[in-house]
Design a protein around this motif. Structure first.
Motif, PDB file in Angstrom:
ATOM      1  N   ASP A  71       0.914  -1.221  -0.048  1.00  7.47           N
ATOM      2  CA  ASP A  71       0.000  -0.243   0.224  1.00  7.47           C
ATOM      3  C   ASP A  71       0.883   1.281  -0.149  1.00  7.47           C
ATOM      4  N   VAL A  72       0.540   2.381  -0.922  1.00  8.77           N
ATOM      5  CA  VAL A  72       1.320   3.373  -0.860  1.00  8.77           C
ATOM      6  C   VAL A  72       0.155   4.540  -0.801  1.00  8.77           C
ATOM      7  N   HIS A  73       0.021   5.222   0.460  1.00 13.03           N
ATOM      8  CA  HIS A  73      -0.731   6.093   0.617  1.00 13.03           C
ATOM      9  C   HIS A  73      -0.357   7.607   0.160  1.00 13.03           C
ATOM     10  N   MET A  74      -1.198   8.124  -0.810  1.00 15.93           N
ATOM     11  CA  MET A  74      -0.913   9.254  -1.510  1.00 15.93           C
ATOM     12  C   MET A  74      -1.846  10.241  -1.027  1.00 15.93           C
ATOM     13  N   LEU A  75      -1.395  11.386  -0.396  1.00 16.76           N
ATOM     14  CA  LEU A  75      -2.121  12.632  -0.060  1.00 16.76           C
ATOM     15  C   LEU A  75      -2.388  13.477  -1.058  1.00 16.76           C
ATOM     16  N   GLY A  76      -3.708  14.159  -1.049  1.00 16.90           N
ATOM     17  CA  GLY A  76      -4.006  15.178  -2.165  1.00 16.90           C
ATOM     18  C   GLY A  76      -4.706  16.243  -1.343  1.00 16.90           C
ATOM     19  N   TYR A  77      -4.334  17.576  -1.773  1.00 15.24           N
ATOM     20  CA  TYR A  77      -4.808  18.957  -1.140  1.00 15.24           C
ATOM     21  C   TYR A  77      -5.443  19.560  -2.052  1.00 15.24           C
ATOM     22  N   PHE A  78      -6.295  20.199  -1.694  1.00 14.95           N
ATOM     23  CA  PHE A  78      -7.014  21.302  -2.533  1.00 14.95           C
ATOM     24  C   PHE A  78      -8.018  20.613  -3.731  1.00 14.95           C
ATOM     25  N   VAL A  79      -8.305  19.256  -3.445  1.00 17.69           N
ATOM     26  CA  VAL A  79      -8.937  18.834  -4.684  1.00 17.69           C
ATOM     27  C   VAL A  79     -10.390  19.343  -4.447  1.00 17.69           C
ATOM     28  N   ASP A  80     -11.161  19.341  -5.585  1.00 15.04           N
ATOM     29  CA  ASP A  80     -12.496  19.810  -5.832  1.00 15.04           C
ATOM     30  C   ASP A  80     -13.557  18.487  -5.168  1.00 15.04           C
ATOM     31  N   PRO A  81     -14.168  18.516  -4.060  1.00 14.97           N
ATOM     32  CA  PRO A  81     -14.828  17.529  -3.650  1.00 14.97           C
ATOM     33  C   PRO A  81     -16.252  17.246  -4.461  1.00 14.97           C
ATOM     34  N   GLY A  82     -16.336  18.160  -5.447  1.00  8.32           N
ATOM     35  CA  GLY A  82     -17.617  17.803  -6.520  1.00  8.32           C
ATOM     36  C   GLY A  82     -16.763  17.014  -7.771  1.00  8.32           C
ATOM     37  N   ASP A  83     -15.682  16.989  -7.866  1.00  6.93           N
ATOM     38  CA  ASP A  83     -15.062  16.601  -9.198  1.00  6.93           C
ATOM     39  C   ASP A  83     -15.757  15.042  -9.569  1.00  6.93           C
ATOM     40  N   ARG A  84     -16.461  15.015 -10.755  1.00  2.00           N
ATOM     41  CA  ARG A  84     -17.255  13.852 -11.200  1.00  2.00           C
ATOM     42  C   ARG A  84     -15.982  12.629 -11.235  1.00  2.00           C
ATOM     43  N   ALA A 182      -8.259  16.668 -10.652  1.00  2.00           N
ATOM     44  CA  ALA A 182      -9.509  17.084  -9.343  1.00  2.00           C
ATOM     45  C   ALA A 182      -8.897  18.414  -8.856  1.00  2.00           C
ATOM     46  N   GLY A 183      -7.932  19.059  -9.501  1.00  2.00           N
ATOM     47  CA  GLY A 183      -7.445  20.494  -8.986  1.00  2.00           C
ATOM     48  C   GLY A 183      -6.730  20.227  -7.881  1.00  2.00           C
ATOM     49  N   GLY A 184      -5.982  19.175  -7.461  1.00  2.00           N
ATOM     50  CA  GLY A 184      -5.359  19.090  -6.221  1.00  2.00           C
ATOM     51  C   GLY A 184      -3.677  18.858  -6.682  1.00  2.00           C
ATOM     52  N   VAL A 185      -3.032  19.012  -5.517  1.00  2.00           N
ATOM     53  CA  VAL A 185      -1.738  18.752  -5.516  1.00  2.00           C
ATOM     54  C   VAL A 185      -1.466  17.508  -4.611  1.00  2.00           C
ATOM     55  N   ALA A 186      -0.441  16.563  -5.072  1.00  2.00           N
ATOM     56  CA  ALA A 186      -0.195  15.417  -4.549  1.00  2.00           C
ATOM     57  C   ALA A 186       1.081  15.334  -3.617  1.00  2.00           C
ATOM     58  N   SER A 187       1.067  14.425  -2.486  1.00  2.00           N
ATOM     59  CA  SER A 187       2.202  14.379  -1.734  1.00  2.00           C
ATOM     60  C   SER A 187       2.104  12.974  -1.181  1.00  2.00           C
ATOM     61  N   ILE A 188       3.309  12.221  -1.075  1.00  2.00           N
ATOM     62  CA  ILE A 188       3.431  10.907  -0.756  1.00  2.00           C
ATOM     63  C   ILE A 188       3.359  10.789   0.788  1.00  2.00           C
ATOM     64  N   ALA A 189       2.493  10.059   1.570  1.00  2.00           N
ATOM     65  CA  ALA A 189       2.132   9.999   2.783  1.00  2.00           C
ATOM     66  C   ALA A 189       3.248   8.919   3.473  1.00  2.00           C
TER      67      ALA A 189
END
Ligand code: AMP
Ligand code: FE
Ligand code: FE
Ligand code: ZN
Length: 277
Positions: A71-84, A182-189
């Protein structure tokens, strides 16, 4: 204080989004991010509560990817929670989680440790919440099979133990891509838990924005190594407590690990969300 890694009852945290905000405020946190596993179901409630409490709250997520069966946990920030597209993808992730819970419970039954799988699934069914092994661990404690959650993982649920079921899933690079779309930025957790540092540079090259250097499971050496790595790769840095609430079987970490303000400002600038400050 800034804490960009927090779980709620929308995944395996023990505090509802509103309670999480209260706890964060009491701990002295002024900027927080909700990062539930494979769901943004808490986004609305946490932002409403944060606004009322005078905290800034970012919509985040922690998506489970898979690399070499780990398992690789990937964090996302500022994602649009309505992105289909994101929501559809997360539904698939959660359906896989439900299937995995069934498979794990079958193994438990086969080794003489039956639990009520329908009850484990009831809390998340049809709600957009994500189920996972911690819910199984709690049911095992309630059934008297193990003394506590830690024992459930150590003896049965952790990778390599009798009831462990490997998961399929997207690659980390695929998840980076989905977070970006989805408009976000990713960071490896918490890469210090994974210990597969060789995947980090290629991920940064394929668009991953940051590395979670600050995490309670990281040693000082780990943190230093990931800060250096981020600097060398031109990546940003994130961090947080990975708080799962009291009674989660993990140490109460809220407020123990925070992100320096200049690191947060760099993340906001990179995400193009400076106007929201
Ligand atoms: P899953 O999402 O089903 O893969 O379950 C992984 C989650 O279980 C992690 O996000 C942690 O919150 C939790 N977890 C993993 N190991 C332990 C442990 N030893 N004790 C308590 N919780 C754990
Ligand atoms: Fe978790
Ligand atoms: Fe994690
Ligand atoms: Zn987490």
């Amino acid at each position: 204080m800034i804490d960009l890694h927090l779980h709620s009852t929308c995944s395996d945290g023990r505090s509802s989004p509103a309670v999480l905000v209260d706890e964060a405020a009491a701990a002295g946190i002024r900027i927080m991010a909700i990062t539930d596993h494979d769901t943004v179901a808490g986004a609305h409630d946490v932002q409403t509560a944060a606004q009322a409490a005078g905290l800034r709250c970012i919509v985040g997520i922690e998506i489970t990817a898979v690399y070499e069966s780990r398992d690789v946990h990937m964090l996302g920030y500022f994602v649009d929670p309505g992105d289909r597209d994101l929501l559809h993808f997360l539904e698939t992730q959660r359906a896989d989680r439900v299937a995995r819970v069934h498979a794990i419970c079958s193994r438990l039954e086969a080794i003489g440790l039956p639990i009520d799988v329908d009850r484990v699934l009831a809390a998340s069914a049809g709600t957009g919440k994500a189920v996972g092994r911690p819910a199984i661990a709690r049911a095992m404690v309630e059934a008297g099979h193990v003394p506590d959650i830690a024992a459930a993982f150590d003896r049965f649920l952790a990778d390599g133990q009798a009831a462990f079921v490997p998961r399929g899933g997207p690659s980390p690079a695929d998840v980076v891509d989905r977070i970006g779309r989805a408009g976000g930025v990713a960071s490896i957790a918490h890469p210090g838990k994974l210990r597969k540092d060789e995947i980090i540079a290629p991920l940064v090259r394929s668009g991953m924005t940051a590395i979670e250097a600050y995490h309670p499971d990281h040693s000082e050496d780990d943190t230093r190594r990931y800060l250096d790595m981020a600097h060398e790769l031109g990546a940003l840095v994130t961090g947080g407590s990975d708080y799962h609430g009291t009674g989660s079987g993990r140490v109460n970490s809220l407020g123990k690990v925070t992100l320096p303000a200049d690191r947060f400002d760099a993340l906001v600038a990179r995400a193009g969300h400076a106007a929201q400050r």
